[in-house]
Design a protein around this motif. Structure first.
Motif, PDB file in Angstrom:
ATOM      1  N   ILE A   1       9.461   5.504   5.403  1.00  0.00           N
ATOM      2  CA  ILE A   1      10.095   5.251   3.303  1.00  0.00           C
ATOM      3  C   ILE A   1      10.434   7.049   3.259  1.00  0.00           C
ATOM      4  O   ILE A   1       9.514   7.744   2.444  1.00  0.00           O
ATOM      5  CB  ILE A   1       9.351   4.272   2.893  1.00  0.00           C
ATOM      6  CG1 ILE A   1       9.107   3.291   3.564  1.00  0.00           C
ATOM      7  CG2 ILE A   1       9.595   4.153   1.704  1.00  0.00           C
ATOM      8  CD1 ILE A   1       8.018   2.184   3.161  1.00  0.00           C
ATOM      9  N   GLU A   2      11.765   7.406   1.963  1.00  0.00           N
ATOM     10  CA  GLU A   2      11.878   7.757   2.024  1.00  0.00           C
ATOM     11  C   GLU A   2      11.208   8.670   0.427  1.00  0.00           C
ATOM     12  O   GLU A   2      10.845   9.543   0.641  1.00  0.00           O
ATOM     13  CB  GLU A   2      13.277   8.663   1.769  1.00  0.00           C
ATOM     14  CG  GLU A   2      14.097   8.200   2.822  1.00  0.00           C
ATOM     15  CD  GLU A   2      15.934   7.639   3.145  1.00  0.00           C
ATOM     16  OE1 GLU A   2      15.889   8.696   1.657  1.00  0.00           O
ATOM     17  OE2 GLU A   2      16.185   8.623   3.730  1.00  0.00           O
ATOM     18  N   GLY A   3      10.858   7.336  -0.311  1.00  0.00           N
ATOM     19  CA  GLY A   3       9.950   8.061  -1.418  1.00  0.00           C
ATOM     20  C   GLY A   3       9.343   7.158  -2.281  1.00  0.00           C
ATOM     21  O   GLY A   3       9.681   5.412  -2.095  1.00  0.00           O
ATOM     22  N   TYR A   4       8.587   6.920  -2.896  1.00  0.00           N
ATOM     23  CA  TYR A   4       7.960   5.704  -3.347  1.00  0.00           C
ATOM     24  C   TYR A   4       8.737   4.497  -4.560  1.00  0.00           C
ATOM     25  O   TYR A   4       8.920   3.901  -4.377  1.00  0.00           O
ATOM     26  CB  TYR A   4       6.741   6.017  -4.671  1.00  0.00           C
ATOM     27  CG  TYR A   4       5.596   6.654  -4.387  1.00  0.00           C
ATOM     28  CD1 TYR A   4       4.674   6.795  -4.070  1.00  0.00           C
ATOM     29  CD2 TYR A   4       5.173   8.385  -4.013  1.00  0.00           C
ATOM     30  CE1 TYR A   4       3.534   6.637  -3.175  1.00  0.00           C
ATOM     31  CE2 TYR A   4       4.248   8.890  -3.685  1.00  0.00           C
ATOM     32  CZ  TYR A   4       3.241   8.074  -3.456  1.00  0.00           C
ATOM     33  OH  TYR A   4       2.264   8.671  -2.355  1.00  0.00           O
TER      34      TYR A   4
ATOM     35  N   SER B   1       0.443   4.887 -10.648  1.00  0.00           N
ATOM     36  CA  SER B   1       1.148   5.565 -11.566  1.00  0.00           C
ATOM     37  C   SER B   1       2.005   6.595 -10.731  1.00  0.00           C
ATOM     38  O   SER B   1       3.415   6.938 -11.356  1.00  0.00           O
ATOM     39  CB  SER B   1       0.072   6.938 -11.919  1.00  0.00           C
ATOM     40  OG  SER B   1      -1.354   5.789 -12.811  1.00  0.00           O
ATOM     41  N   LEU B   2       2.270   6.485  -9.316  1.00  0.00           N
ATOM     42  CA  LEU B   2       3.108   7.328  -8.572  1.00  0.00           C
ATOM     43  C   LEU B   2       4.542   6.351  -8.411  1.00  0.00           C
ATOM     44  O   LEU B   2       4.951   6.706  -8.667  1.00  0.00           O
ATOM     45  CB  LEU B   2       2.252   7.266  -6.866  1.00  0.00           C
ATOM     46  CG  LEU B   2       1.763   9.079  -6.882  1.00  0.00           C
ATOM     47  CD1 LEU B   2       1.109   8.481  -5.589  1.00  0.00           C
ATOM     48  CD2 LEU B   2       1.723   9.787  -7.717  1.00  0.00           C
ATOM     49  N   LEU B   3       3.739   5.161  -8.980  1.00  0.00           N
ATOM     50  CA  LEU B   3       4.936   3.866  -8.494  1.00  0.00           C
ATOM     51  C   LEU B   3       6.021   3.742  -9.482  1.00  0.00           C
ATOM     52  O   LEU B   3       6.894   4.371  -9.935  1.00  0.00           O
ATOM     53  CB  LEU B   3       4.626   2.552  -7.946  1.00  0.00           C
ATOM     54  CG  LEU B   3       4.264   2.001  -7.172  1.00  0.00           C
ATOM     55  CD1 LEU B   3       3.881   0.784  -7.167  1.00  0.00           C
ATOM     56  CD2 LEU B   3       5.853   2.167  -5.870  1.00  0.00           C
ATOM     57  N   ALA B   4       5.473   3.935 -11.073  1.00  0.00           N
ATOM     58  CA  ALA B   4       5.641   3.495 -11.774  1.00  0.00           C
ATOM     59  C   ALA B   4       6.139   5.476 -11.800  1.00  0.00           C
ATOM     60  O   ALA B   4       7.924   5.521 -12.658  1.00  0.00           O
ATOM     61  CB  ALA B   4       4.500   3.544 -13.422  1.00  0.00           C
ATOM     62  N   LEU B   5       5.947   6.278 -12.132  1.00  0.00           N
ATOM     63  CA  LEU B   5       6.365   7.329 -11.988  1.00  0.00           C
ATOM     64  C   LEU B   5       7.444   8.030 -11.395  1.00  0.00           C
ATOM     65  O   LEU B   5       8.966   7.846 -12.060  1.00  0.00           O
ATOM     66  CB  LEU B   5       6.140   8.905 -12.022  1.00  0.00           C
ATOM     67  CG  LEU B   5       6.463  10.401 -12.393  1.00  0.00           C
ATOM     68  CD1 LEU B   5       6.848  10.693 -13.536  1.00  0.00           C
ATOM     69  CD2 LEU B   5       5.426  11.417 -12.259  1.00  0.00           C
TER      70      LEU B   5
ATOM     71  N   ASN C   1       1.075  -1.240  -0.048  1.00  0.00           N
ATOM     72  CA  ASN C   1       0.065   0.136   0.155  1.00  0.00           C
ATOM     73  C   ASN C   1       0.851   1.295  -0.318  1.00  0.00           C
ATOM     74  O   ASN C   1       1.050   1.742   0.826  1.00  0.00           O
ATOM     75  CB  ASN C   1      -0.504   0.110   1.590  1.00  0.00           C
ATOM     76  CG  ASN C   1      -1.943  -1.383   1.075  1.00  0.00           C
ATOM     77  OD1 ASN C   1      -2.949  -1.389   0.990  1.00  0.00           O
ATOM     78  ND2 ASN C   1      -0.739  -2.376   1.745  1.00  0.00           N
ATOM     79  N   PRO C   2       1.762   1.545  -1.442  1.00  0.00           N
ATOM     80  CA  PRO C   2       2.709   2.292  -1.164  1.00  0.00           C
ATOM     81  C   PRO C   2       2.022   4.017  -0.127  1.00  0.00           C
ATOM     82  O   PRO C   2       2.645   3.809   0.555  1.00  0.00           O
ATOM     83  CB  PRO C   2       2.417   2.548  -2.440  1.00  0.00           C
ATOM     84  CG  PRO C   2       2.334   1.770  -3.225  1.00  0.00           C
ATOM     85  CD  PRO C   2       0.809   1.455  -2.862  1.00  0.00           C
TER      86      PRO C   2
END
Length: 826
Positions: free
Chosen positions: A742-745, A788-792, A732-733
């Motif tokens: 966690i610092e980022g996606y 989409s946030l993961l992909a970008l 669940n990002p």
């Protein structure tokens, strides 16, 4: 108010809110705000700006950079999605999209009559859109936390403001600080601020409805609003709030859209009118979201007036609107998790208030469930949703609860399509982890640890089992079991017997159809005292609950975080109870025996064992080795009553029903049960008052490099175990970024769980993972946004590595989508 931003407060607040920004740098930013962001933009922006300096121009300067219009709806430019998500989460997407559409429509000389665009807008990346239009599932979806909780709570208050005094008193207004509408740090009651917002909304609505003419505002309503706005405390405003409710009721009857179901009529919001909802027929999958159209229309109309008539608009209207959106934005920060704190306790502050200002039987309560389900299932025909809910204590109550939830989700008043049906919506019931409220002295009464919770879980488990044997269709709706809430409050051992019992539970047939076996998932490795504590919890789920091929771990972050970075951030120091410290030391020692770093760390772990064993068990007369203690830990999946000496063991191991699952028949547990010392230690763990009292004391230890290296190796060993058993991990990002560290996606452990040669790694794994939303109302997201946030973020990470193309990342995303479908409980 909108023409001037005070220099000193801006500099001070900006520097405090942004680490690394000096006062001088903040001063430069203040100058830039006035010289650029508040000024009118150019014609090339394809939007009409206010022709004077105003903070409202800042909205257009941002939105014209990141938004475009597609088929009449606002969408985000894909390359700007990360910054859009950050800012829109804070301010709300509606504030930004309505300002953009108002400026754009003015530029093109058009007037909008459709306000039913998606609540979480899409982007313009066609490849990703195409992938996410294929069959997709959301498997970790808490129903009550996945609706438009802020929007519906706000709508409820704006349409009836009286009667909430007690709720506001219990409402800890502390998540983001306080609103200041003037240069002075004037503190007001939060309830009073929301009362003022409700009064301002009335006059702003009348102003917008009357083609933005001051004469259209009812004189009595304006006097009331100005009187309330000048109030200094709630008691002074109490008499006027009842009058305000009469006004909103009048407006609802006269203007508000009437939603009908037979002879029943409901009007959720006076600002939502028929004229602005006609573009969305009832047969469409997103008809329920027309209730939001009124607020969007109001914002849009006022922005049009500000941008189109900036020199003629009355200053009172601008001030009212500015105050309204500031109060609303502040209220939003108390429902959408945006603060910088991490950990489950911080999340719980938001989670417990998700329906605070909604009466249980009101139309808004029904909208919560329906909007949660429709926001996902209304997006396409090939979608599967597993919604999580808390079970009840009797089968009758559970049956009624499932039936009522189904009825709310499919409420025909707000639904004309068949977007939600028995095939695409299933329920997973989750036990709630709770703190052990029993005092250690209760052990003298034969009360084990978490005595009350174990009894409640037993009743809920039997209720689920009994419902599955009834001749009701509701039993087909329940497909899985889970345990949720903070794992620090409760160890997996408390739920071990329930999971073993329900895994083997067999339902009866109904018209030749029998429900499938219940699927198993468990919230674990999300929030923990330290990495060892989290890894041990994962091991406990596997051992005590009997997790096997196809079962799922919720979150599982502890399996993928950077161990050395985690402890470096904490200066290699851990704090926890003495009992937890002892358990962690013994578990790490025995599980890590076959790791390369064991020899270097073993002596230090042996010293820690002796220290904490003597501190907790020193007065019991039990002399145990590391191995004895480890075997006593292996017994924790057993029912404690089986080891309570005054009882006869045979009474706790019957061959029928619940008691048939008293004991964990894992091979290691069977061996441990032959160790008399281990059995007596397990009994002392539960029933010795002094052991429980001494174990509750908090302690602190600094871990050396050898132990941390061993922890890192054990983490990798646990990952191998999860992969070998073919267990699945529910990721669940956004939830993980807000709750964990966690610092980022791009740093999310999902990349480690399922690397698929995406990035070079010494520890690549091919674990089955899924992407989900968790409590998407609290995190202001959607499943499409999560993917989409993961992909970008991965595209940005890979921008320097020419071997990895965006297409490879999209293929990785698509494989995860497919794994999510495979993980469904059916």
């Amino acid at each position: 108010m909108d023409e001037r931003v005070p220099r000193e407060p801006f500099i001070r607040h900006y520097a405090l809110a942004n680490d690394g920004i000096t006062l001088d740098q903040a001063d430069v930013l203040w100058s830039n705000l006035g010289q650029t962001w508040m000024r009118p933009g150019t014609v090339s922006c394809h939007a009409r700006y206010a022709q004077r300096d105003t903070v409202f121009n800042a909205l257009l300067h941002f939105t014209t950079q990141v938004l475009v219009e597609h088929n009449g709806d606002p969408v985000c430019k894909y390359e700007h999605l990360l910054r859009w998500h950050d800012l829109s989460s804070l301010l709300s997407e509606d504030l930004l999209t309505t300002s953009y559409l108002a400026g754009r429509d003015l530029h093109h000389r058009t007037i909008r009559n459709n306000f039913n665009w998606p609540t979480v807008i899409d982007h313009d990346n066609r490849a990703l859109i195409s992938i996410l239009q294929r069959p997709v599932s959301d498997l970790h979806f808490h129903l009550n936390g996945s609706s438009l909780n802020f929007e519906i709570n706000w709508m409820s208050l704006m349409n009836k403001i009286t009667g909430w005094s007690d709720e506001f008193k219990r409402f800890k207004y502390s998540q983001q600080g306080t609103v200041t509408l003037t240069e002075e740090d004037k503190q007001e009651s939060f309830y009073l601020q929301v009362i003022k917002a409700a009064a301002l909304r009335v006059v702003l609505f009348e102003y917008a409805l009357g083609n933005c003419q001051m004469s259209a505002i009812n004189s009595g309503d304006r006097v009331l609003a100005e009187t309330l706005f000048a109030s200094n405390n709630v008691d002074d405003a109490r008499g006027q709030t009842k009058q305000l409710d009469l006004i909103t009721e009048r407006l609802r009857c006269r203007y508000g859209k009437k939603y009908r179901d037979g002879c029943m009529v409901k009007t959720p919001d006076y600002a939502t009118m028929d004229s602005i909802t006609l573009a969305t027929p009832k047969q469409s999958g997103n008809y329920v979201f027309t209730v939001l159209a009124g607020e969007r229309w109001l914002l849009y109309s006022l922005f049009r007036d500000i941008y189109g008539n900036s020199r003629k608009i009355p200053k009172e209207v601008v001030a009212w609107f500015y105050a309204y959106i500031l109060i609303k934005a502040q209220f939003r920060t108390e429902f959408v998790q945006l603060n910088s704190l991490v950990g489950f306790a911080n999340f719980a502050n938001y989670e417990t208030r998700k329906s605070r200002f909604i009466h249980e039987r009101s139309v808004y309560a029904k909208l919560l469930s329906q909007m949660a389900a429709e926001s996902f299932l209304g997006g396409g025909k090939s979608r599967q949703l597993e919604a999580r809910m808390v079970p009840k204590s009797t089968s009758k109550a559970l049956q009624r609860f499932v039936c009522n939830t189904d009825r709310s989700i499919r409420n025909p008043m707000f639904q004309g399509s068949q977007a939600v049906n028995d095939d695409n919506l299933k329920y997973v019931l989750h036990f709630i982890k709770k703190k052990d409220e029993k005092a250690p002295k209760d052990a003298l009464l034969g009360h084990c640890r978490h005595y009350d919770l174990r009894y409640a879980v037993k009743r809920q488990s039997l209720a689920v089992s009994n419902l599955r044997k009834k001749q009701g269709a509701e039993r087909f709706r329940i497909v899985g079991m889970d345990a949720a809430n903070s794992e620090i409050l409760t160890r997996p051992e408390v739920f071990a017997q329930a999971f073993r019992f329900l895994r083997e539970d067999k339902a009866t047939t109904l018209k030749g159809k029998m429900p499938n076996d219940l699927g198993m998932t468990y919230h674990v490795g999300e929030d923990f005292m330290d990495v060892v504590d989290g890894l041990r919890a994962v091991d406990e789920v596997i051992r005590f609950l009997g997790f096997r091929n196809g079962d799922r771990l919720g979150h599982g972050l502890v399996l993928g975080i950077d161990v050395k970075q985690y402890y470096a951030f904490r200066h290699q120091t851990v704090s926890m109870t003495a009992q937890t410290m002892l358990d962690n030391v013994v578990w790490l020692y025995n599980v890590g025996k076959d790791c390369q770093g064991f020899v270097r760390a073993s002596r230090d772990l042996e010293i820690l064992f002796e220290k904490y064993y003597q501190q907790i068990f020193g007065g019991t007369g039990l002399r145990a080795s590391q191995w004895d203690y480890y075997q006593s830990w292996l017994l924790r999946g057993d029912a404690p009553g089986y080891y309570y000496l005054p009882n006869k063991k045979g009474n706790h191991h019957q061959q029928a029903g619940w008691s048939m699952y008293n004991l964990n028949h894992d091979a290691d547990a069977e061996l441990a049960r032959t160790n008399d010392t281990a059995c007596r230690m397990y009994a002392a763990y539960h029933y010795e008052k002094d052991v429980r009292e001494r174990g509750r004391k908090t302690v602190q230890e600094k871990l050396n490099d050898a132990i941390i290296t061993l922890i890192e190796e054990v983490q990798e060993k646990m990952l191998d175990e999860v992969e070998r058993r073919n267990l699945c991990i529910e990721c669940n990002p956004t939830s993980n970024l807000r709750i964990a560290t966690i610092e980022g996606y791009s740093k999310h452990p999902i990349v480690r769980f399922f690397n698929d040669t995406l990035f070079d790694s010494n520890h690549s794994h091919y674990i089955s993972v899924s992407v989900n939303t968790d409590d998407k109302g609290i995190f202001a997201t959607s499943l499409e946004r999560e993917y989409s946030l993961l992909a970008l973020s991965l595209e940005k990470k890979a921008s320097q590595d020419k071997r990895i193309s965006p297409r490879q990342i999209y293929e990785w995303i698509d494989k995860i989508r497919q794994m999510g479908l495979e993980q469904r409980f059916e």
